[in-house]
Design an enzyme around this catalytic site. Sequence first.
Site: not given
Ligand code: PBG
Ligand code: ZN
Length: 307
Positions: A177, A231
């Site tokens: 991620k 992601k």
């Molecule tokens: C939280 C999380 C996020 C997303 C999914 N879980 C945001 C972040 O890390 O700030 C993003 C998903 C999206 O942008 O659709 N940990």
């Molecule tokens: Zn988070």
Amino acid sequence: MNGSQWADHLIQPHFVVSGNGVDEPIDSLVGINRQSVDVLMETVASDMALGISAVMLFPVIDKSHRDATGTMASTPDNPLIQATRSLREKHGESLVILADVCLCTYTDHGNCGIIVNGHIDNDSTLPHLTRQAIALADAGVDYVALSDMMDHRVAHVRSGLEKEGHTTTGILAYSAKYASSFYGPFQEAAHSAPSKWGRSSHQMDFRSTVREALLEVDMDIEEGADIVMIKPALPYLDIISAVADRSLRPVAAYHVSGEYAMLNSVAKDDDHLGRMVNETLHSIRRSGAELIVTYHARRALEQGWLT
Ligand code: PBG
Ligand code: ZN
């Protein structure tokens, strides 16, 4: 692939809030609403009629219920727990329920971890994540979705679940991620934009090598992940492809909020949007992702966009 074959590969995200009769449009994610459990039940039922059989649940917690450690997460008041119980009760095994595990939607500072001496502290965060995961497993989730990116959280959560007898609860790990600028609309939707610190201490640097991502994936699998996720999706198709070539576990990709908003904003009309979504989801599948978390799932199946 036709529409019904596609449906098995798509996971529809939802934002769940407390209360009753809440069905609040999210400005930054046109077509997606924050919903209380009663409304969510109707939405999921109609999605299931389209063929969607998997949901990814995120909580949106009122400011007044947030604190420094995200206490709300493992209490019965957590709408995510309530949603899970109700969906499980109504749909039994015919719905796959994945629920987010992280702190950023519950903490008053919006960070994914516990703050100790002015930094996000990896090891102090782990017990909180495990407690959340156990509470969600008690409620009946199929998969806890670990989106926090703390080191060794998969092992910690796995052993915590097993100690509580949850030997069949799956773990979907957000293994690669990236600290990305494509999460803006989500952070607006979940009110989870960090006030300070941010995500770069734990999420990956997009300048890092493909090998780095493979290492993260290997560690998560070794620690007990059942599904590994990359992601965002589009800027990281190379990562998806490299992981899929080697992984013995199913690979998922998260086509995130900024990617969704981007397509919506350049679409000339519905037909044009449909063609872009079809092309995009094909590229993600082609790169090797078996599962795609996407806000487009519902419309795409409803409109027959996917070929
Ligand atoms: C939280 C999380 C996020 C997303 C999914 N879980 C945001 C972040 O890390 O700030 C993003 C998903 C999206 O942008 O659709 N940990
Ligand atoms: Zn988070």
